[in-house]
Structure formats: C-alpha cells, structure tokens
Design a protein around this motif. Sequence first.
Motif, PDB file in Angstrom:
ATOM      1  N   ASN A  85      -9.113  -0.157  -2.680  1.00  0.00           N
ATOM      2  CA  ASN A  85      -8.572   1.170  -3.004  1.00  0.00           C
ATOM      3  C   ASN A  85      -7.329   1.464  -2.171  1.00  0.00           C
ATOM      4  OD1 ASN A  85     -10.543   1.666  -4.918  1.00  0.00           O
ATOM      5  ND2 ASN A  85     -11.887   2.724  -3.471  1.00  0.00           N
ATOM      6  N   GLU A  86      -7.348   1.088  -0.916  1.00  0.00           N
ATOM      7  CA  GLU A  86      -6.196   1.296  -0.041  1.00  0.00           C
ATOM      8  C   GLU A  86      -5.001   0.475  -0.529  1.00  0.00           C
ATOM      9  OE1 GLU A  86      -4.941   0.802   4.661  1.00  0.00           O
ATOM     10  OE2 GLU A  86      -7.062   0.757   4.102  1.00  0.00           O
ATOM     11  N   ILE A  87      -5.255  -0.760  -0.938  1.00  0.00           N
ATOM     12  CA  ILE A  87      -4.180  -1.615  -1.468  1.00  0.00           C
ATOM     13  C   ILE A  87      -3.591  -1.000  -2.737  1.00  0.00           C
ATOM     14  CG2 ILE A  87      -3.704  -3.845  -2.567  1.00  0.00           C
ATOM     15  CD1 ILE A  87      -5.692  -5.072  -0.520  1.00  0.00           C
ATOM     16  N   LEU A  88      -4.463  -0.525  -3.630  1.00  0.00           N
ATOM     17  CA  LEU A  88      -3.986   0.118  -4.859  1.00  0.00           C
ATOM     18  C   LEU A  88      -3.148   1.358  -4.550  1.00  0.00           C
ATOM     19  CD1 LEU A  88      -7.058  -0.098  -7.277  1.00  0.00           C
ATOM     20  CD2 LEU A  88      -4.863  -1.250  -7.510  1.00  0.00           C
ATOM     21  N   SER A  89      -3.593   2.145  -3.591  1.00  0.00           N
ATOM     22  CA  SER A  89      -2.866   3.352  -3.208  1.00  0.00           C
ATOM     23  C   SER A  89      -1.498   2.997  -2.643  1.00  0.00           C
ATOM     24  CB  SER A  89      -3.683   4.135  -2.187  1.00  0.00           C
ATOM     25  OG  SER A  89      -2.951   5.236  -1.719  1.00  0.00           O
ATOM     26  N   LEU A  90      -1.448   2.024  -1.764  1.00  0.00           N
ATOM     27  CA  LEU A  90      -0.178   1.599  -1.177  1.00  0.00           C
ATOM     28  C   LEU A  90       0.745   0.993  -2.234  1.00  0.00           C
ATOM     29  CD1 LEU A  90      -1.443   0.028   2.168  1.00  0.00           C
ATOM     30  CD2 LEU A  90      -0.158   2.160   1.907  1.00  0.00           C
ATOM     31  N   GLN A  91       0.166   0.282  -3.185  1.00  0.00           N
ATOM     32  CA  GLN A  91       0.964  -0.306  -4.264  1.00  0.00           C
ATOM     33  C   GLN A  91       1.579   0.808  -5.118  1.00  0.00           C
ATOM     34  OE1 GLN A  91       1.462  -3.728  -4.702  1.00  0.00           O
ATOM     35  NE2 GLN A  91       3.037  -3.023  -6.096  1.00  0.00           N
ATOM     36  N   GLN A  92       0.776   1.848  -5.395  1.00  0.00           N
ATOM     37  CA  GLN A  92       1.303   2.977  -6.183  1.00  0.00           C
ATOM     38  C   GLN A  92       2.407   3.690  -5.416  1.00  0.00           C
ATOM     39  OE1 GLN A  92      -2.160   5.323  -7.030  1.00  0.00           O
ATOM     40  NE2 GLN A  92      -2.755   4.064  -8.812  1.00  0.00           N
TER      41      GLN A  92
END
Length: 102
Positions: A85-92
């Motif tokens: 989830n953190e990776i997805l958030s940072l990617q967004q």
Amino acid sequence: LFLIETMAAVEEEQEDLYGDLDNNEIPILPAAKRIKSSASISSLEKKLEKLQKRLLEVTKENEALKRNMGTLYRTAQSELRRKDNEILSLQQQLDEKNGLTT
C-alpha cells in the motif's frame, strides 16, 4: 458303550494336553536375582518417568513454537500488505508530480 469309550478317550487326551498346567508350583528366584530384578525395574521406572517428563516439555515447546510461527507468518503478511500500500501511494504521488494522473 462306544460313547463311553469315546468320552474316556477325549478325557485322556485333555489330561495329556493340560497335564502340565496342573502344576501349582511357581518358580522362586534366588534373593540376589530378585534384588537385581527389582533394582532394574526401579531404574527403568525412573528412566520412563524422566522420558515422560521430557516428552511433556518438548510437546509444550512444540506447541509454543507453532503458535509463534503462526503469529510471525500473519505479521509478515500484514507487513507486506502495508508495504504494498505504501509503494502504491508513493507511486501515485510520483505520477501526480510528473503529471501522469490516472
């Protein structure tokens, strides 16, 4: 008469078959052998008691390890989901900064 002779023959066979069982004598071990056997039995009983105690300890330890392993596995799964989830958030966030909003 034939029946009586047959029954007598059967009784003789039974006496021969079970003749040695009528002996009521029980062999008695010499005192030294009885003491040695008693000591051996006592020693084996102590060993059995120790082994049973150790088995109980190992069983409890095994159960604790299984619980700990399960907890560790669930914690690792939770941590992986959090990181994903953190990776997805940072990617967004990165995509938004670069103007690639979806």
